[in-house]
Write a protein that holds these residues in place. Structure first.
Motif, mmCIF file in Angstrom:
data_model
loop_
_atom_site.group_PDB
_atom_site.id
_atom_site.type_symbol
_atom_site.label_atom_id
_atom_site.label_comp_id
_atom_site.label_asym_id
_atom_site.label_seq_id
_atom_site.Cartn_x
_atom_site.Cartn_y
_atom_site.Cartn_z
ATOM 1 N N ARG A 129 57.183 46.613 -54.108
ATOM 2 C CA ARG A 129 56.007 47.463 -53.955
ATOM 3 C C ARG A 129 55.508 47.446 -52.515
ATOM 4 N NH1 ARG A 129 52.594 48.210 -58.655
ATOM 5 N NH2 ARG A 129 50.809 47.714 -57.355
ATOM 6 N N SER A 170 53.043 49.990 -49.490
ATOM 7 C CA SER A 170 52.340 51.206 -49.091
ATOM 8 C C SER A 170 52.970 51.730 -47.811
ATOM 9 C CB SER A 170 50.855 50.906 -48.861
ATOM 10 O OG SER A 170 50.247 50.416 -50.029
ATOM 11 N N ALA A 212 52.624 55.100 -58.220
ATOM 12 C CA ALA A 212 51.891 55.183 -56.961
ATOM 13 C C ALA A 212 51.166 56.521 -56.902
ATOM 14 C CB ALA A 212 52.831 55.029 -55.774
ATOM 15 N N ASP A 225 50.534 54.916 -51.948
ATOM 16 C CA ASP A 225 49.944 53.614 -52.257
ATOM 17 C C ASP A 225 50.226 53.246 -53.711
ATOM 18 O OD1 ASP A 225 48.355 51.364 -51.428
ATOM 19 O OD2 ASP A 225 46.762 52.127 -52.726
ATOM 20 N N PRO A 226 50.755 52.053 -53.981
ATOM 21 C CA PRO A 226 51.006 51.636 -55.367
ATOM 22 C C PRO A 226 49.709 51.570 -56.163
ATOM 23 C CG PRO A 226 52.115 50.177 -53.810
ATOM 24 C CD PRO A 226 51.185 51.030 -53.008
#
Length: 234
Positions: free
Chosen positions: A5, A7, A97, A114-115
């Motif tokens: 994960r 961003s 996301a 963004d997750p």
């Protein structure tokens, strides 16, 4: 896949008629130039891109307002060129996301991704009952298909994760695309599984109705053929 994960800026590929869920491996065709360029950019870098369903499949050049709130960051596993200009892509979903900012629209969509975190839940009798109902219902659904997905059924039987089971059923069933997009946006795993069970129940009813229609149609055709044969004999 928590370790993957992150961003950051990613190419964005808008999907028409399909949704891709985390921890699912699926293939789809890419035909639009923007989508092909986004895929090409991803392949030149880390093979990661953001897939998000668009709200109206008839919109040929979607912007931010045309996309659903939540999509899936995926890893591209394979690309195969098909007839014409289309490309068939095999991807594995990594995590949910959202787009924080659309940074470019040409030559392909790109933005800051963004997750999003799922809602934590406590495993209890209700969640166990939901998982059992989901497994049973998907088994019934699979029995009605000409080519049942036994591997999928084994994956959901072996899982104790409500979110994973919901996502797996959603990915590998005939639930409507618009409903799948809603499930993708549902961050509460228990509610998502409840919604998936309801949608799958509707799909089972639909399959039964289709089967009944086919049987009646076949019976009518057989009767018409018998009547025709008797008339010819007379």
């Amino acid at each position: 896949m928590q370790e993957e994960r992150c961003s950051g800026l990613m190419p964005i590929l808008a999907l028409r008629g399909i949704a891709v869920f985390p921890d699912q491996t699926v293939h789809f065709d890419v035909g639009r130039l923007k989508s092909a360029l986004a895929l090409e950019h991803a392949m030149k870098h880390d093979q990661v891109l953001f897939l998000v369903p668009q709200k109206d499949i008839l919109v040929d050049d979607p912007g931010l307002k045309d996309l659903h709130a939540i999509g899936t960051v995926v890893k591209v596993k394979q690309i195969l060129k098909t007839q014409g200009d289309n490309v068939r892509v095999l991807v594995t979903g990594l995590y949910r996301a959202r787009i924080l900012e659309l940074t470019q629209n040409e030559p392909f969509l790109s933005g800051t991704i963004d997750p999003v975190d799922e809602v934590a839940y406590t495993d209890n009798l209700k969640t166990k009952a939901l998982r059992r109902e989901a497994v049973t219902m998907y088994g019934n659904y699979s029995d009605m298909l000409e080519h049942p997905a036994q591997g999928v059924q084994l994956r959901i039987v072996a899982s104790e994760d409500c979110g994973f089971i919901a996502d797996t059923i959603a990915q590998h069933s005939g639930i409507e695309y618009t409903e799948k997009a809603k499930l993708l946006c549902q961050l509460n795993p228990v509610k998502r599984l409840e919604q998936t069970i309801h949608m799958l129940q509707q799909e089972l009813i639909m399959l039964q109705m289709e089967s009944d229609i086919q049987e009646k149609t076949k019976a009518q055709i057989d009767q018409d053929q018998r009547d025709y044969y008797l008339r010819e004999q007379m």
